[in-house]
Design a protein around this motif. Sequence first.
Motif: not given
Lengths: 134, 134, 134, 134
Positions: A74-78, B50-55
Amino acid sequence: MRVTEMLRAYPADLGRVDRKTLADCIQACLECAQACTACADACLSEQNLRELAKCVRSDLDCADLCQATARILSRHTGYDANLTRAALEACAVACRSCGNECERHANAHEHCRICAQACRDCERACRDLIDALG
Amino acid sequence: MRVTEMLRAYPADLGRVDRKTLADCIQACLECAQACTACADACLSEQNLRELAKCVRSDLDCADLCQATARILSRHTGYDANLTRAALEACAVACRSCGNECERHANAHEHCRICAQACRDCERACRDLIDALG
Amino acid sequence: MRVTEMLRAYPADLGRVDRKTLADCIQACLECAQACTACADACLSEQNLRELAKCVRSDLDCADLCQATARILSRHTGYDANLTRAALEACAVACRSCGNECERHANAHEHCRICAQACRDCERACRDLIDALG
Amino acid sequence: MRVTEMLRAYPADLGRVDRKTLADCIQACLECAQACTACADACLSEQNLRELAKCVRSDLDCADLCQATARILSRHTGYDANLTRAALEACAVACRSCGNECERHANAHEHCRICAQACRDCERACRDLIDALG
């Protein structure tokens, strides 16, 4: 189906994955997790519970992995292809194992019959998605 | 450690698995799941979110897989080596991925530094247990 | 304890909550969730499993609520006092119920004795935190 | 709907609960948990993520409580009315809170609009079931 609506509402690029294959797999994981949770509990009310101990355990493991996999899908970011594949692989193994165990009791117990079907459907949906991810 | 006490209290045969390796892996999964949950939330309060979204995303996936794996490893009835190995493999992949991502922010954010360490510890504990299972 | 380290690393204001009470409650929830998961499985290997069916069910519910509560308590961004209190209340009810059920089998089964203690500790930690939240 | 099939296959007495109200609530919890998980992730890909930090947090809490509640409602053996009510209450509070937060962003973000609807539906389903339990 809300799963499909939510996929459509994702604000960034979903990549080259086939949306229907993905939505079907999320849905199959959710249904299988619920069926396994309910089957484990139904086994607890059966007269021959002792013979169903392994079935309860398979149900619980399968529910946990299906649920984790439904969340990850359900997650697509990164997006992380390796992680997605490893989760799908573990989920497919759990579904295979639980489907086999439930099938052994499918004639005696309707909840095992339904749960075995949910496991088969989910295993296939995971395999289809693994193939679609390339 | 209650994890060890519960292993000792298991009424049937635990098989040939090394109990300390197993207990350490359960404990590492629990700690990593908590650290990842807390790190995702801490990221949400950072100025450079914003820079931590993937984290955040890596944290959430890792927490879900660590939690499912801790549960699976806490069960011994009807042990299924293939399933255990597949879950440990997926968990190790998630820990590797999240550890790498958190490490990129470890100098800037203490919660990422601690979480990266929890991920490294858990990845190693999973690998050690995979080896111990043979 | 990593729970405490992660609390200390939270980059924003934690509010007026006592950190030790909060950390103790998170830790108690994690330990209780694991003990309940392991106790449910240990019951599955007992000769008198039929008499333990309700215990397995209580264990599974308690594990699910302790786990959800541990996650909620690990988040501080956008703190919602009503939600935190409702989750703690549900968790305390589950721990009370599971502790009572496990205690009935504590003399016969060591895993039930340990699990009952984990439930008592977690119930008290939840009540302490509810009081501390005011 | 497999949820209904599994309810029908439960081998013991389900008590006086209305089966449709119960099945609808389980289904609503599953859908809400998935929508919240997907909404949290979709927020992570939005340009105005900083303004959505509280929304992500509400989503994650709501997903965890909906999921725990779906599991608890899927079990009927050793039914515990107090625990069921406390879980439903916590779930309804989480849905109310998350629905309110998502609604604030519903005009700007389609995923928040859909998720707010899922939260409203789930809150109502929980309240209906609390009423039906008496």
